[in-house]
Design a protein around this motif. Sequence first.
Motif, PDB file in Angstrom:
ATOM      1  N   VAL A  28       0.833  -1.204   0.000  1.00 24.56           N
ATOM      2  CA  VAL A  28       0.000   0.000   0.000  1.00 24.56           C
ATOM      3  C   VAL A  28       0.869   1.257   0.000  1.00 24.56           C
ATOM      4  CG1 VAL A  28      -1.615   1.346   1.416  1.00 24.56           C
ATOM      5  CG2 VAL A  28      -2.027  -1.084   1.026  1.00 24.56           C
ATOM      6  N   VAL A  29       1.924   1.260   0.796  1.00 26.51           N
ATOM      7  CA  VAL A  29       2.809   2.428   0.855  1.00 26.51           C
ATOM      8  C   VAL A  29       3.411   2.721  -0.515  1.00 26.51           C
ATOM      9  CG1 VAL A  29       5.069   3.187   1.723  1.00 26.51           C
ATOM     10  CG2 VAL A  29       3.352   2.352   3.305  1.00 26.51           C
ATOM     11  N   TRP A  30       3.922   1.703  -1.175  1.00 27.40           N
ATOM     12  CA  TRP A  30       4.583   1.951  -2.453  1.00 27.40           C
ATOM     13  C   TRP A  30       3.607   2.205  -3.597  1.00 27.40           C
ATOM     14  CZ3 TRP A  30       8.905   4.058  -2.596  1.00 27.40           C
ATOM     15  CH2 TRP A  30       9.834   3.814  -1.595  1.00 27.40           C
ATOM     16  N   SER A  31       2.441   1.583  -3.576  1.00 25.96           N
ATOM     17  CA  SER A  31       1.470   1.894  -4.629  1.00 25.96           C
ATOM     18  C   SER A  31       0.933   3.320  -4.453  1.00 25.96           C
ATOM     19  CB  SER A  31       0.335   0.879  -4.652  1.00 25.96           C
ATOM     20  OG  SER A  31      -0.418   0.938  -3.464  1.00 25.96           O
ATOM     21  N   SER A  32       0.750   3.749  -3.205  1.00 23.75           N
ATOM     22  CA  SER A  32       0.309   5.121  -2.964  1.00 23.75           C
ATOM     23  C   SER A  32       1.390   6.122  -3.349  1.00 23.75           C
ATOM     24  CB  SER A  32      -0.058   5.317  -1.495  1.00 23.75           C
ATOM     25  OG  SER A  32      -1.143   4.512  -1.144  1.00 23.75           O
ATOM     26  N   ALA A  33       2.627   5.808  -3.017  1.00 24.45           N
ATOM     27  CA  ALA A  33       3.728   6.723  -3.339  1.00 24.45           C
ATOM     28  C   ALA A  33       3.895   6.890  -4.848  1.00 24.45           C
ATOM     29  CB  ALA A  33       5.032   6.210  -2.731  1.00 24.45           C
ATOM     30  N   SER A  34       3.663   5.838  -5.613  1.00 25.10           N
ATOM     31  CA  SER A  34       3.816   5.969  -7.057  1.00 25.10           C
ATOM     32  C   SER A  34       2.555   6.520  -7.726  1.00 25.10           C
ATOM     33  CB  SER A  34       4.200   4.632  -7.689  1.00 25.10           C
ATOM     34  OG  SER A  34       3.142   3.722  -7.591  1.00 25.10           O
ATOM     35  N   HIS A  35       1.439   6.524  -7.012  1.00 26.46           N
ATOM     36  CA  HIS A  35       0.219   7.101  -7.584  1.00 26.46           C
ATOM     37  C   HIS A  35       0.124   8.598  -7.317  1.00 26.46           C
ATOM     38  CE1 HIS A  35      -3.853   7.367  -9.065  1.00 26.46           C
ATOM     39  NE2 HIS A  35      -4.217   7.932  -7.937  1.00 26.46           N
ATOM     40  N   TRP A  36       0.525   9.044  -6.145  1.00 27.58           N
ATOM     41  CA  TRP A  36       0.435  10.456  -5.771  1.00 27.58           C
ATOM     42  C   TRP A  36       1.792  11.111  -5.999  1.00 27.58           C
ATOM     43  CZ3 TRP A  36      -4.089  12.774  -4.578  1.00 27.58           C
ATOM     44  CH2 TRP A  36      -5.156  11.927  -4.312  1.00 27.58           C
ATOM     45  N   ILE A  37       1.930  11.827  -7.101  1.00 27.19           N
ATOM     46  CA  ILE A  37       3.168  12.499  -7.450  1.00 27.19           C
ATOM     47  C   ILE A  37       3.025  13.967  -7.072  1.00 27.19           C
ATOM     48  CG2 ILE A  37       4.740  13.051  -9.347  1.00 27.19           C
ATOM     49  CD1 ILE A  37       4.468  10.050  -8.669  1.00 27.19           C
ATOM     50  N   LEU A  38       3.804  14.406  -6.094  1.00 22.27           N
ATOM     51  CA  LEU A  38       3.723  15.779  -5.565  1.00 22.27           C
ATOM     52  C   LEU A  38       2.302  16.110  -5.114  1.00 22.27           C
ATOM     53  CD1 LEU A  38       5.926  17.823  -8.074  1.00 22.27           C
ATOM     54  CD2 LEU A  38       6.544  16.993  -5.818  1.00 22.27           C
ATOM     55  N   GLY A  39       1.611  15.149  -4.575  1.00 21.73           N
ATOM     56  CA  GLY A  39       0.247  15.369  -4.102  1.00 21.73           C
ATOM     57  C   GLY A  39      -0.796  15.367  -5.199  1.00 21.73           C
ATOM     58  N   CYS A  52       4.006  17.422 -17.758  1.00 20.44           N
ATOM     59  CA  CYS A  52       3.618  16.002 -17.704  1.00 20.44           C
ATOM     60  C   CYS A  52       4.851  15.106 -17.766  1.00 20.44           C
ATOM     61  CB  CYS A  52       2.654  15.666 -18.835  1.00 20.44           C
ATOM     62  SG  CYS A  52       1.034  16.441 -18.665  1.00 20.44           S
ATOM     63  N   GLN A  53       5.826  15.465 -18.606  1.00 19.56           N
ATOM     64  CA  GLN A  53       7.064  14.684 -18.700  1.00 19.56           C
ATOM     65  C   GLN A  53       7.837  14.718 -17.386  1.00 19.56           C
ATOM     66  OE1 GLN A  53       6.686  12.534 -21.043  1.00 19.56           O
ATOM     67  NE2 GLN A  53       8.732  12.855 -21.888  1.00 19.56           N
ATOM     68  N   ARG A  54       7.901  15.893 -16.776  1.00 18.42           N
ATOM     69  CA  ARG A  54       8.622  16.025 -15.503  1.00 18.42           C
ATOM     70  C   ARG A  54       7.954  15.175 -14.427  1.00 18.42           C
ATOM     71  NH1 ARG A  54      12.970  18.537 -15.162  1.00 18.42           N
ATOM     72  NH2 ARG A  54      12.284  20.166 -16.554  1.00 18.42           N
ATOM     73  N   LEU A  55       6.622  15.183 -14.360  1.00 20.90           N
ATOM     74  CA  LEU A  55       5.893  14.364 -13.380  1.00 20.90           C
ATOM     75  C   LEU A  55       6.046  12.872 -13.685  1.00 20.90           C
ATOM     76  CD1 LEU A  55       2.668  16.517 -12.977  1.00 20.90           C
ATOM     77  CD2 LEU A  55       4.583  16.334 -11.381  1.00 20.90           C
ATOM     78  N   HIS A  56       6.055  12.536 -14.956  1.00 22.34           N
ATOM     79  CA  HIS A  56       6.248  11.133 -15.342  1.00 22.34           C
ATOM     80  C   HIS A  56       7.645  10.656 -14.932  1.00 22.34           C
ATOM     81  CE1 HIS A  56       5.820   7.434 -17.601  1.00 22.34           C
ATOM     82  NE2 HIS A  56       6.970   7.692 -18.207  1.00 22.34           N
ATOM     83  N   ARG A  57       8.649  11.485 -15.149  1.00 21.30           N
ATOM     84  CA  ARG A  57      10.018  11.139 -14.749  1.00 21.30           C
ATOM     85  C   ARG A  57      10.110  10.957 -13.238  1.00 21.30           C
ATOM     86  NH1 ARG A  57      12.790  15.481 -16.670  1.00 21.30           N
ATOM     87  NH2 ARG A  57      12.150  14.816 -18.736  1.00 21.30           N
ATOM     88  N   HIS A  58       9.437  11.826 -12.498  1.00 20.21           N
ATOM     89  CA  HIS A  58       9.402  11.709 -11.035  1.00 20.21           C
ATOM     90  C   HIS A  58       8.749  10.387 -10.618  1.00 20.21           C
ATOM     91  CE1 HIS A  58       9.119  13.101  -6.860  1.00 20.21           C
ATOM     92  NE2 HIS A  58       7.931  12.528  -6.855  1.00 20.21           N
ATOM     93  N   ARG A  59       7.683  10.030 -11.306  1.00 17.74           N
ATOM     94  CA  ARG A  59       6.995   8.773 -10.985  1.00 17.74           C
ATOM     95  C   ARG A  59       7.874   7.560 -11.285  1.00 17.74           C
ATOM     96  NH1 ARG A  59       2.270   5.410 -13.611  1.00 17.74           N
ATOM     97  NH2 ARG A  59       1.361   4.531 -11.713  1.00 17.74           N
ATOM     98  N   ILE A  60       8.586   7.597 -12.384  1.00 18.98           N
ATOM     99  CA  ILE A  60       9.479   6.487 -12.739  1.00 18.98           C
ATOM    100  C   ILE A  60      10.546   6.314 -11.664  1.00 18.98           C
ATOM    101  CG2 ILE A  60      11.249   5.718 -14.385  1.00 18.98           C
ATOM    102  CD1 ILE A  60       8.415   5.309 -15.398  1.00 18.98           C
ATOM    103  N   TRP A  61      11.175   7.408 -11.212  1.00 20.03           N
ATOM    104  CA  TRP A  61      12.204   7.307 -10.179  1.00 20.03           C
ATOM    105  C   TRP A  61      11.622   6.836  -8.851  1.00 20.03           C
ATOM    106  CZ3 TRP A  61      16.959   6.462 -10.919  1.00 20.03           C
ATOM    107  CH2 TRP A  61      17.592   6.932 -12.053  1.00 20.03           C
ATOM    108  N   THR A  62      10.404   7.250  -8.545  1.00 18.48           N
ATOM    109  CA  THR A  62       9.742   6.756  -7.343  1.00 18.48           C
ATOM    110  C   THR A  62       9.520   5.252  -7.434  1.00 18.48           C
ATOM    111  OG1 THR A  62       8.636   8.877  -6.988  1.00 18.48           O
ATOM    112  CG2 THR A  62       7.668   6.961  -5.905  1.00 18.48           C
ATOM    113  N   GLN A  63       9.111   4.778  -8.603  1.00 20.44           N
ATOM    114  CA  GLN A  63       8.898   3.345  -8.789  1.00 20.44           C
ATOM    115  C   GLN A  63      10.205   2.564  -8.742  1.00 20.44           C
ATOM    116  OE1 GLN A  63       6.649   3.404 -12.448  1.00 20.44           O
ATOM    117  NE2 GLN A  63       4.702   3.265 -11.352  1.00 20.44           N
ATOM    118  N   VAL A  64      11.291   3.150  -9.244  1.00 17.34           N
ATOM    119  CA  VAL A  64      12.593   2.484  -9.162  1.00 17.34           C
ATOM    120  C   VAL A  64      13.010   2.346  -7.697  1.00 17.34           C
ATOM    121  CG1 VAL A  64      15.060   2.785  -9.654  1.00 17.34           C
ATOM    122  CG2 VAL A  64      13.379   3.116 -11.470  1.00 17.34           C
TER     123      VAL A  64
END
Length: 185
Positions: A38-49, A149-161
């Motif tokens: 739950v922690v990691w799925s939430s962290a990768s879903h909510w990018i900068l809130g 959108c690209q910047r947020l997507h990049r942030h999400r990818i690094w969060t998932q890594v």
Amino acid sequence: MSAETRYEGLRVNWYLSVFELIDMRSFSNLWFWISLAVVWSSASHWILGVPYDMVLRAKRNGDQAMVDLEDMVRINSRRLLYIARVSGLWILGIGFFILSSLAILGFYYWIEFAQAVFLLAFPMSGVGLLSLSTARLIADVKPTGEELCQRLHRHRIWTQVIGMVSVFVTSLWGMYQNVSVGVLG
């Protein structure tokens, strides 16, 4: 044998059965692994809130959805930077104290609960620093539209890594703990 003695024996056996079924240690507890997911799925879903489906909707629909996304990212980025500016050193100091305490309790004194919390909190602190860095970059560059959108997507990818590495390390450590307790216990 009296009825009272039989009742006491049943009660003790019931407690033993329940505690054998629901192991109270962290890494063999199903609830720990559910909370990790739950922690990691939430962290990768909510990018900068901002929920990631809002980013996808803005990319797909544009217009008002993009304006809403830009406003929400701007508000949340300013909020993060304000919190960092006002109380960032206190948060950093308290965070280091808590993480250091958990690391010492977990890996020096071998308290399994502290190990589990440390393996959740340490990588999440990295995601917090990544979010602060992204917020600062967004505030400085002020990207809009597809660039945002690209910047947020990049942030999400690094969060998932970070999340994948964290789950992998936590799984290995959890298996090691369960095997060592099984062999030694």
